[in-house]
Scaffold this active site. Structure first.
Site, mmCIF file in Angstrom:
data_model
loop_
_atom_site.group_PDB
_atom_site.id
_atom_site.type_symbol
_atom_site.label_atom_id
_atom_site.label_comp_id
_atom_site.label_asym_id
_atom_site.label_seq_id
_atom_site.Cartn_x
_atom_site.Cartn_y
_atom_site.Cartn_z
ATOM 1 N N TYR A 1 -14.859 20.183 109.428
ATOM 2 C CA TYR A 1 -15.461 20.919 108.304
ATOM 3 C C TYR A 1 -14.864 22.320 108.232
ATOM 4 O O TYR A 1 -14.452 22.785 107.161
ATOM 5 C CB TYR A 1 -16.974 20.981 108.499
ATOM 6 C CG TYR A 1 -17.718 21.915 107.586
ATOM 7 C CD1 TYR A 1 -17.852 21.640 106.229
ATOM 8 C CD2 TYR A 1 -18.314 23.084 108.085
ATOM 9 C CE1 TYR A 1 -18.561 22.495 105.392
ATOM 10 C CE2 TYR A 1 -19.028 23.942 107.262
ATOM 11 C CZ TYR A 1 -19.141 23.641 105.918
ATOM 12 O OH TYR A 1 -19.836 24.489 105.095
HETATM 13 P P1 NDP Z 1 -27.002 20.685 100.474
HETATM 14 O O1 NDP Z 1 -26.804 19.539 101.405
HETATM 15 O O2 NDP Z 1 -28.372 21.146 100.208
HETATM 16 O O3 NDP Z 1 -26.279 20.387 99.097
HETATM 17 C C1 NDP Z 1 -25.011 19.812 99.067
HETATM 18 C C2 NDP Z 1 -24.730 19.297 97.671
HETATM 19 O O4 NDP Z 1 -23.411 18.704 97.667
HETATM 20 C C3 NDP Z 1 -25.718 18.233 97.239
HETATM 21 O O5 NDP Z 1 -26.044 18.408 95.897
HETATM 22 C C4 NDP Z 1 -24.928 16.944 97.456
HETATM 23 O O6 NDP Z 1 -25.352 15.971 96.517
HETATM 24 C C5 NDP Z 1 -23.519 17.404 97.101
HETATM 25 N N1 NDP Z 1 -22.506 16.485 97.628
HETATM 26 C C6 NDP Z 1 -22.194 16.240 98.915
HETATM 27 N N2 NDP Z 1 -21.240 15.313 98.984
HETATM 28 C C7 NDP Z 1 -20.953 14.950 97.704
HETATM 29 C C8 NDP Z 1 -20.059 14.027 97.118
HETATM 30 N N3 NDP Z 1 -19.241 13.269 97.847
HETATM 31 N N4 NDP Z 1 -20.031 13.907 95.766
HETATM 32 C C9 NDP Z 1 -20.849 14.674 95.001
HETATM 33 N N5 NDP Z 1 -21.719 15.568 95.503
HETATM 34 C C10 NDP Z 1 -21.760 15.695 96.833
HETATM 35 O O7 NDP Z 1 -26.119 21.863 101.104
HETATM 36 P P2 NDP Z 1 -25.800 23.349 100.586
HETATM 37 O O8 NDP Z 1 -26.468 23.629 99.312
HETATM 38 O O9 NDP Z 1 -26.020 24.246 101.722
HETATM 39 O O10 NDP Z 1 -24.214 23.237 100.372
HETATM 40 C C11 NDP Z 1 -23.564 23.803 99.247
HETATM 41 C C12 NDP Z 1 -22.267 24.433 99.699
HETATM 42 O O11 NDP Z 1 -22.546 25.548 100.540
HETATM 43 C C13 NDP Z 1 -21.343 23.506 100.502
HETATM 44 O O12 NDP Z 1 -20.026 23.650 100.062
HETATM 45 C C14 NDP Z 1 -21.490 24.021 101.917
HETATM 46 O O13 NDP Z 1 -20.335 23.767 102.683
HETATM 47 C C15 NDP Z 1 -21.690 25.501 101.666
HETATM 48 N N6 NDP Z 1 -22.297 26.244 102.773
HETATM 49 C C16 NDP Z 1 -23.611 26.065 103.128
HETATM 50 C C17 NDP Z 1 -24.159 26.778 104.168
HETATM 51 C C18 NDP Z 1 -25.577 26.644 104.590
HETATM 52 O O14 NDP Z 1 -25.974 27.232 105.615
HETATM 53 N N7 NDP Z 1 -26.414 25.922 103.863
HETATM 54 C C19 NDP Z 1 -23.354 27.741 104.936
HETATM 55 C C20 NDP Z 1 -22.001 27.872 104.478
HETATM 56 C C21 NDP Z 1 -21.503 27.146 103.435
HETATM 57 P P3 NDP Z 1 -25.621 14.407 96.816
HETATM 58 O O15 NDP Z 1 -26.102 14.286 98.219
HETATM 59 O O16 NDP Z 1 -26.610 14.044 95.755
HETATM 60 O O17 NDP Z 1 -24.294 13.767 96.587
#
Ligand code: NDP
Length: 275
Positions: A162
């Site tokens: 990641y």
């Molecule tokens: P969540 O797990 O709450 O949300 C992630 C989102 O990404 C969901 O809506 C999920 O939707 C979507 N997603 C994941 N895989 C796919 C896929 N293959 N196709 C389409 N949609 C996808 O996590 P966050 O809100 O925290 O994550 C958002 C961003 O923030 C990410 O890029 C993460 O790396 C980044 N981030 C988060 C941190 C944290 O502490 N939370 C820290 C640093 C960065 P679904 O499951 O419906 O497909």
């Protein structure tokens, strides 16, 4: 007039977490918003949240799909253009640390896990950028990528694939920004620290363990000096700033860190060691 009035925004990964919050923030500022994710129930929850805030259905486009597939990406773009006629802003937010929680750790993690992390956190952003480029050239639009403080410079053996995917994303943000600014398209990024979302759950931790994880981190000033885990809004505010050409027009290819101070104290904390 609200600052995003008449703008059309695609937010990937908006069925949950930061993306859901960002979709709501743009919608409240009267943008046309395309929301998306793979989980139908969660996507519906985002839709309901936006509609219940008073936004009309005609400003909302909801697309169930996987952003790592060509069909998922094409559907996002096609339905957005069909409904709103243009694209002004792309937020490449979908991401996750894909792990085999009971499998090997460190460098022994499988190549399957490696490919999945690269595909979601890096390749899908590259593909979406390529596909949306001609539309953003027409509108002189903006791209905001969502990275992480885990991208470096500190080592992340537990989140190995990641973090290398996001480190590559940071270089992609810089390089694509310089390439695309000649067409009037701005690219920037936000690097969140610890934010309470479904992220840890998606990595395989159960709800209770995830809750304890956030609590433990926030209770230690050597991990989060602000002593509070971030909220999706904390990241959303940065994303809207970077998508707002009036406010951030001279920022090109940068990543803004929003982490409650974590990156400044990661590594050896000499002050704490002396106590
Ligand atoms: P969540 O797990 O709450 O949300 C992630 C989102 O990404 C969901 O809506 C999920 O939707 C979507 N997603 C994941 N895989 C796919 C896929 N293959 N196709 C389409 N949609 C996808 O996590 P966050 O809100 O925290 O994550 C958002 C961003 O923030 C990410 O890029 C993460 O790396 C980044 N981030 C988060 C941190 C944290 O502490 N939370 C820290 C640093 C960065 P679904 O499951 O419906 O497909």
């Amino acid at each position: 007039m609200p600052r995003f009035s008449g703008k059309t925004v695609i937010i990937t990964g908006s069925s949950h977490g930061i993306g859901r919050c960002v979709a709501l923030m743009f919608a409240k500022e009267t943008a046309n918003v395309t929301i998306t994710g793979r989980n139908a129930q969660r996507l519906q929850e985002t839709k309901d949240l936006i509609l219940s805030s008073g936004v009309s259905e005609c400003h909302l486009n909801s697309v169930l799909g996987d952003v790592t597939t060509s069909e998922g990406q094409d559907e996002l773009i096609k339905t957005t253009l069909d409904k709103f006629g243009k694209i002004d802003i792309l937020v490449n937010n979908a991401g996750a640390s894909i792990m085999d929680i009971s499998g090997p750790t460190g460098v022994d993690q499988s190549m399957d896990i490696y490919h999945k992390n690269m595909q979601l956190n890096l390749q899908s952003v590259i593909e979406m950028t390529q596909k949306v480029k001609p539309h953003l050239m027409e509108t002189k639009g903006e791209i905001v990528n969502v990275s992480t403080i885990g991208a470096g410079p500190h080592a992340q053996p537990d989140f190995l694939y990641y973090s290398i995917a996001k480190a590559a994303l940071d270089q992609y943000t810089r390089s694509s920004a310089i390439d695309l600014i000649q067409h009037g398209i701005r690219v920037n990024s936000v690097s969140p620290g610890i934010v309470v979302t479904g992220f840890i759950g998606a990595a395989g931790l159960e709800y209770e363990s995830a809750r304890k994880f956030y609590e433990k981190l926030a209770s230690n000033k050597q991990w989060i000096p602000a002593m509070v885990a971030g909220k999706p809004e904390d990241i959303g505010n940065v994303i809207l700033f970077l998508a707002d050409r009036k406010l951030s027009s001279y920022i090109i290819g940068q990543s803004i860190v929003a982490d409650g101070g974590s990156t400044l104290v990661m590594g050896v904390d000499f002050g704490a060691a002396m106590q």
